[in-house]
Design an enzyme around this catalytic site. Structure first.
Site, PDB file in Angstrom:
ATOM      1  N   HIS A 177      -6.078   0.486   2.807  1.00 50.31           N
ATOM      2  CA  HIS A 177      -4.904   0.891   3.595  1.00 50.31           C
ATOM      3  C   HIS A 177      -4.675   2.402   3.567  1.00 50.31           C
ATOM      4  CE1 HIS A 177      -2.876  -2.439   5.441  1.00 50.31           C
ATOM      5  NE2 HIS A 177      -2.773  -3.148   4.343  1.00 50.31           N
TER       6      HIS A 177
ATOM      7  N   GLU B 230      -3.830  -4.375   9.640  1.00 52.27           N
ATOM      8  CA  GLU B 230      -4.356  -5.385   8.726  1.00 52.27           C
ATOM      9  C   GLU B 230      -5.782  -5.844   9.035  1.00 52.27           C
ATOM     10  OE1 GLU B 230      -3.159  -5.712   6.005  1.00 52.27           O
ATOM     11  OE2 GLU B 230      -1.064  -5.117   6.198  1.00 52.27           O
TER      12      GLU B 230
ATOM     13  N   HIS C 146      -8.169  -4.105  -0.955  1.00 47.73           N
ATOM     14  CA  HIS C 146      -7.395  -4.158   0.291  1.00 47.73           C
ATOM     15  C   HIS C 146      -6.385  -3.005   0.330  1.00 47.73           C
ATOM     16  CE1 HIS C 146      -5.503  -6.277   3.727  1.00 47.73           C
ATOM     17  NE2 HIS C 146      -4.384  -5.765   3.244  1.00 47.73           N
ATOM     18  N   GLU C 147      -5.634  -2.815  -0.767  1.00 47.84           N
ATOM     19  CA  GLU C 147      -4.612  -1.764  -0.771  1.00 47.84           C
ATOM     20  C   GLU C 147      -5.249  -0.372  -0.712  1.00 47.84           C
ATOM     21  OE1 GLU C 147      -1.926  -3.006  -0.020  1.00 47.84           O
ATOM     22  OE2 GLU C 147      -2.205  -5.032  -0.789  1.00 47.84           O
TER      23      GLU C 147
ATOM     24  N   TYR D  91      -4.238 -10.361   9.917  1.00 46.25           N
ATOM     25  CA  TYR D  91      -5.301 -10.065   8.959  1.00 46.25           C
ATOM     26  C   TYR D  91      -6.614 -10.710   9.408  1.00 46.25           C
ATOM     27  CZ  TYR D  91      -1.528  -8.928   5.610  1.00 46.25           C
ATOM     28  OH  TYR D  91      -0.433  -8.393   4.989  1.00 46.25           O
TER      29      TYR D  91
ATOM     30  N   GLU E 212       0.797  -1.220   0.000  1.00 47.80           N
ATOM     31  CA  GLU E 212       0.000   0.000   0.000  1.00 47.80           C
ATOM     32  C   GLU E 212       0.835   1.278   0.000  1.00 47.80           C
ATOM     33  OE1 GLU E 212       0.514  -1.335   4.376  1.00 47.80           O
ATOM     34  OE2 GLU E 212       0.277  -2.308   2.444  1.00 47.80           O
TER      35      GLU E 212
ATOM     36  N   ASP F 296       9.788 -10.186   9.825  1.00 51.45           N
ATOM     37  CA  ASP F 296       9.539 -11.013   8.631  1.00 51.45           C
ATOM     38  C   ASP F 296       9.150 -12.439   9.013  1.00 51.45           C
ATOM     39  OD1 ASP F 296      10.027  -8.990   6.819  1.00 51.45           O
ATOM     40  OD2 ASP F 296      12.109  -9.555   6.458  1.00 51.45           O
TER      41      ASP F 296
END
Length: 613
Positions: free
Chosen positions: A295, A314, A291-292, A379, A267, A371
């Site tokens: 954001h 998320e 979704h993006e 989410y 995003e 990460d």
């Protein structure tokens, strides 16, 4: 409250960043200067720490005077603290401009440098960045924490056959006065944002207009396909604005990256990054763009204060994405998507283990690489909590009122789970008794699946459930009852759900998957969401013919959502485990550094060697 993923501390805060960069494709480095306008948050302020990782620091100055600097000890994933001593003191509220001249490393974790052969056009090299979560520090020395938000301006010098774009509004271009074979592109970002949203792409890019405030960018080989695929962008933007208020970032462009991009989308403000695996030709994967777009409010405007609170980014974004689906398709469609999300959550919990603290909604990231913590938990567990609250508090309209108010309250800032929860209790002050019945500890700080499973409307899922049950229960003599017409009336979304349901069960007999191919011809479907599930199913049933197709999909694109499960599935097939390993090692150099590192962990390959442990 300190950020466990950053060295920067909270004694000063960056208000603006001015970047001057030269992109060197020969040496695969960026070199230039970062000028940070810092505000002291305490009196007698004279020393600060910036995050850096694999940067070569040439010099540091403050308000034009030379400043002493030292590099602290290197940390495995946080990088190296850059400690700067100012040649003067600041009092609380005063500003200073600290300039760091530096060069990145060819192995910078934020950057992937592609050779011409790795691009669609095959003629020009390509560079793209991916800073989330903590990789910006390998590209720019900065306070690399989402608790710090600042505006930025950038000038980027690139070879004249290439185009640069950034997560900002384009502000013109000119021939580089120092080298007329190069062009300087300028960008400005007037909305304060966290460092992880700084993004740059340089390549043989073209663009097409797809709406009054939107263009799509990609190599020319993809640009028309992308313009078709994303033609509904303005409709989605308007729908989102109706739900949560005005879009403040001006431009909303989409950039389709080369196949090695590790995520579905990113995003970056003004310029969403998207994987080319979305170009399915049937617009069925547009939920990634929904979704993006979402954001732009939850994540970019209101940001998690540390990565431990990633679910605030998320969970709310998935909630908004599905509200857009509700407006544009139907409430049943939203319910159907929510059911699919619950299955994805179950998958993540199974992968991590139900007692793994990384499946907490709010995990501790002390000494944890963000990460390694990335999964569908923030989410989908986040969404499930918000949906549960929606049901308790009066339905979607009522709860959207809260979400809209929460965004207004915390816009341009960063928040923790406690701040979110306190605001929830304030907003619903007449229903505190209801909120007190929620088992907050089980939802937030307990691993595994949530304490409550919402009862979703199964209308659209019923056909998928019925068909999957027929296959699961079928004996060999029943296989002749399956017909091509079984799937003719199913949408792409339903076909994905059908395959997901089968993946939750024990492996089907090989006879069954062969029959499924014979009647449904799933090998012919190029929609990546369908294909990756189908190939996993085939490998799990030990269909040897599927192995080369699964290896091909795992390596010809690099979206981690597909690549990691495919390699994991192949590594459990004893007969082909070594081949999967050899294919990974052969492709590793061409993979994105984050993807390569995580697949290596999945396959238990030593990160530094080219052989397996």
């Amino acid at each position: 409250m300190s950020d466990p993923c950053s060295f920067a501390g909270s004694r000063c805060v960056t208000r603006h960043l001015n970047l001057v960069l030269r992109v060197d494709f020969q040496r695969r480095v960026l070199r230039g200067a970062a000028q940070l306008t810092l505000e002291a948050l305490e009196d007698r302020f004279s020393a600060l720490t910036l995050d850096s990782r694999d940067l070569q620091i040439v010099s540091v100055s403050a308000n034009g005077q030379a400043a002493r600097f030292t590099m602290g000890p290197e940390h495995s994933f946080k990088g190296t603290p850059l400690v700067i001593t100012l040649p003067f003191d600041l009092s609380r509220g005063q500003h200073a401009v600290v300039e760091v001249t530096y060069e990145t490393s060819p192995s910078a974790s934020a950057l992937q440098w592609l050779s011409p052969e790795q691009t669609a056009g095959k003629r020009q090299p390509y560079l793209f960045s991916q800073c989330q979560a903590h990789h910006c520090r390998s590209m720019v020395p900065c306070q690399d924490s989402p608790s710090v938000k600042h505006t930025y301006y950038a000038q980027v010098s690139v070879p004249k056959d290439l185009v640069a774009v950034m997560s900002a509004v384009r502000d013109g271009q000119e021939v580089d006065p120092q080298d007329n074979s190069r062009i300087i592109y300028r960008f400005r970002q007037p909305v304060p944002m966290p460092s992880y949203l700084i993004a740059i792409v340089v390549g043989a890019l073209e663009s097409r207009e797809i709406g009054p405030r939107s263009r799509v960018w990609s190599e020319k080989e993809f640009v028309d396909k992308a313009a078709f695929e994303f033609s509904e962008t303005e409709t989605m933007l308007k729908t989102a604005e109706d739900l949560v208020g005005p879009y403040v970032w001006g431009q909303y462009d989409i950039l389709v990256l080369p196949p090695s991009f590790p995520y579905g989308g990113m995003e970056n403000p003004c310029l969403t990054f998207a994987t080319p695996t979305l170009l399915a030709g049937d617009k069925s994967l547009s939920n990634v763009i929904a979704h993006e777009i979402s954001h732009s409010w939850t994540g970019n405007l209101v940001t998690n204060k540390t990565w431990e609170h990633f679910w605030l980014n998320e969970g709310h974004t998935v909630y908004l994405e599905r509200m857009i689906g509700r407006s544009l398709v139907s409430e049943q469609f939203r319910q159907f998507k929510a059911m699919g999300g619950w299955k994805d959550l179950q998958d993540s919990v199974n992968t991590f283990g139900a007692d793994n603290v990384l499946t907490n909604l709010v995990p501790s990231l002390q000494d944890v690489d963000p990460d390694d913590a990335f999964s569908s938990v923030p989410y989908e567990k986040g969404f499930a909590l918000l949906y549960h609250l929606e049901e308790l508090l009066g339905g979607p309209e009522v709860f959207m009122g809260f979400v809209r108010s929460y965004i207004q309250r915390f816009a341009y800032g960063s928040v923790t789970t406690d701040e979110w929860k306190n605001y929830l209790f304030t907003y619903f002050k007449d229903q505190v008794d209801v909120l007190n019945k929620v088992d907050w500890n089980a939802w937030m700080f307990t691993p595994g699946m949530p304490p409550v499973k919402p009862q979703y409307d199964t209308t659209l899922a019923d056909a998928c459930i019925a068909l999957s049950q027929r296959w699961i229960k079928a004996k060999d003599q029943d296989l002749s009852s399956f017909k091509e017409s079984d799937v003719k009336t199913l949408s792409s979304h339903q076909l994905i759900e059908f395959l997901s349901l089968l993946l939750q069960e024990d492996a089907l007999p090989l006879t069954h998957v062969k029959k499924m191919q014979e009647v449904y011809d799933l090998n012919a479907i190029m929609n990546s969401e369908i294909r990756f599930r189908w190939l996993r199913l085939c490998v799990r049933s030990r269909w040897e013919e599927a192995v080369p197709m699964a290896l091909k999909m795992a390596t010809e694109q690099g979206r981690m959502k597909y690549t990691r499960p495919l390699f994991r599935e192949l590594s459990t097939y004893e007969k082909y485990r070594d081949e999967a390993l050899q294919v990974f090692l052969a492709h590793r150099a061409a993979m994105h550094p984050v993807t390569a590192g995580l697949v290596a962990k999945d396959l238990k390959v030593d990160a530094s060697k080219t052989t397996s442990l």
